[in-house]
Design a protein around this motif. Structure first.
Motif, PDB file in Angstrom:
ATOM      1  N   LYS A  21      24.629  71.271   6.224  1.00 33.68           N
ATOM      2  CA  LYS A  21      24.858  72.757   6.200  1.00 33.68           C
ATOM      3  C   LYS A  21      23.933  73.462   5.562  1.00 33.68           C
ATOM      4  O   LYS A  21      23.325  73.021   4.647  1.00 33.68           O
ATOM      5  N   GLN A  22      23.601  74.529   6.413  1.00 33.88           N
ATOM      6  CA  GLN A  22      22.593  75.579   5.720  1.00 33.88           C
ATOM      7  C   GLN A  22      22.932  76.933   6.223  1.00 33.88           C
ATOM      8  O   GLN A  22      23.338  77.296   7.315  1.00 33.88           O
ATOM      9  N   THR A  23      22.811  77.966   5.034  1.00 37.65           N
ATOM     10  CA  THR A  23      22.729  79.129   5.030  1.00 37.65           C
ATOM     11  C   THR A  23      21.461  79.931   5.203  1.00 37.65           C
ATOM     12  O   THR A  23      20.607  79.476   4.220  1.00 37.65           O
ATOM     13  N   GLU A  56      25.043  80.962   9.314  1.00 36.80           N
ATOM     14  CA  GLU A  56      25.330  79.753   8.845  1.00 36.80           C
ATOM     15  C   GLU A  56      25.067  78.556   9.999  1.00 36.80           C
ATOM     16  O   GLU A  56      25.856  78.740  10.932  1.00 36.80           O
ATOM     17  N   PHE A  57      24.677  77.457   9.656  1.00 31.85           N
ATOM     18  CA  PHE A  57      24.621  76.334  10.610  1.00 31.85           C
ATOM     19  C   PHE A  57      24.765  75.135  10.312  1.00 31.85           C
ATOM     20  O   PHE A  57      25.008  74.798   8.746  1.00 31.85           O
ATOM     21  N   GLY A  64      28.509  80.101  11.827  1.00 30.78           N
ATOM     22  CA  GLY A  64      29.061  81.283  11.135  1.00 30.78           C
ATOM     23  C   GLY A  64      27.946  82.211  10.849  1.00 30.78           C
ATOM     24  O   GLY A  64      26.885  82.227  10.883  1.00 30.78           O
ATOM     25  N   GLY A  65      28.524  83.369  10.380  1.00 28.58           N
ATOM     26  CA  GLY A  65      27.580  84.359   9.850  1.00 28.58           C
ATOM     27  C   GLY A  65      28.238  85.827   9.241  1.00 28.58           C
ATOM     28  O   GLY A  65      29.335  85.724   9.190  1.00 28.58           O
ATOM     29  N   GLU A  66      27.576  86.507   8.633  1.00 26.81           N
ATOM     30  CA  GLU A  66      27.885  87.701   7.912  1.00 26.81           C
ATOM     31  C   GLU A  66      26.947  88.766   7.552  1.00 26.81           C
ATOM     32  O   GLU A  66      25.844  88.336   7.218  1.00 26.81           O
ATOM     33  N   PHE A  67      27.126  90.045   8.066  1.00 24.70           N
ATOM     34  CA  PHE A  67      26.252  90.931   7.740  1.00 24.70           C
ATOM     35  C   PHE A  67      26.727  92.012   7.370  1.00 24.70           C
ATOM     36  O   PHE A  67      27.992  92.594   7.346  1.00 24.70           O
ATOM     37  N   THR A 108      31.890  90.048  10.201  1.00 22.26           N
ATOM     38  CA  THR A 108      32.169  88.709   9.673  1.00 22.26           C
ATOM     39  C   THR A 108      32.527  87.762  11.041  1.00 22.26           C
ATOM     40  O   THR A 108      33.259  88.012  11.749  1.00 22.26           O
ATOM     41  N   PHE A 109      31.695  86.790  11.281  1.00 18.99           N
ATOM     42  CA  PHE A 109      31.995  85.909  12.341  1.00 18.99           C
ATOM     43  C   PHE A 109      33.228  84.962  11.940  1.00 18.99           C
ATOM     44  O   PHE A 109      33.479  84.808  10.787  1.00 18.99           O
ATOM     45  N   SER A 110      34.116  85.124  12.974  1.00 21.37           N
ATOM     46  CA  SER A 110      35.416  84.187  12.767  1.00 21.37           C
ATOM     47  C   SER A 110      35.295  82.958  13.797  1.00 21.37           C
ATOM     48  O   SER A 110      36.093  82.070  13.454  1.00 21.37           O
TER      49      SER A 110
END
Length: 187
Positions: A21-23, A56-57, A64-67, A108-110
């Motif tokens: 997992k990597q952000t 997020e990978f 995922g992701g968030e901005f 925010t990615f769901s």
């Protein structure tokens, strides 16, 4: 001995899962968010600064992701001088995005679904002016770059000025509810 082996396996499994997992933090100074709005008599476009963001990978697959977007930086790029100042001020006013009260917008990615090599369909929650609505858009990732384009219906966020969804008889003063956002991200 059996307990030691079990503990070692659990530790290895935890390490392996964590390592996969990597952000990745978005470089806001190298990324760009462009908007384009449409009206009966033409269009305007400009930029908004990304305040912060991350993708997020897991095993190199986007999950995922968030901005956070700094709405106080909302500005037009197709005008100059006093016309630019007037439009920028109006967009920041309560007629449109009310940035004094709502200085940020968030995404925010769901759910992220791979659709091909480096391509994803993203479902997320977009919050503008304190109102949150679901959005769906396509996002592509290439190395340390990503890009996405989405249409936003401003009426869902109570952005009323010039909207035929809220006012009758606007005729050629109508500003269409949908506007475009195009993100070019570096991370």
């Amino acid at each position: 001995m059996k307990t030691l082996v079990t503990t070692a396996l659990i530790a290895f499994a935890t390490f392996t899962a964590t390592a996969q997992k990597q952000t990745k933090t978005v470089h806001t100074d190298e990324s760009q968010l462009v908007w384009k709005g449409y009206k009966v008599t033409g269009s305007h476009e400009g930029t908004i600064a990304i305040q912060s963001g991350a993708l997020e990978f897991e095993n190199d697959v986007l999950v995922g992701g968030e901005f956070v977007v700094d709405m106080t930086t909302l500005g037009s790029t197709d005008l100059s001088g006093e016309y630019k100042d007037k439009l920028d001020g109006h967009l920041k006013s309560d007629d449109f995005f009310g940035v004094a009260t709502y200085p940020t917008a968030t995404l925010t990615f769901s759910k992220v679904t791979p659709t091909g090599k480096n391509a994803y369909q993203v479902q997320g929650d977009l919050t503008i002016k304190g109102r949150t609505n679901p959005v769906t858009f396509e996002l592509s990732v290439y190395g340390s770059k990503a890009n996405a384009a989405l249409k936003v219906d401003r009426a869902k966020y109570d952005v009323r000025y010039g909207s035929a969804s809220f006012f009758d008889n606007l005729k050629d003063k109508t500003i269409y509810d949908e506007f475009d956002l195009v993100a070019d991200l570096q991370f």
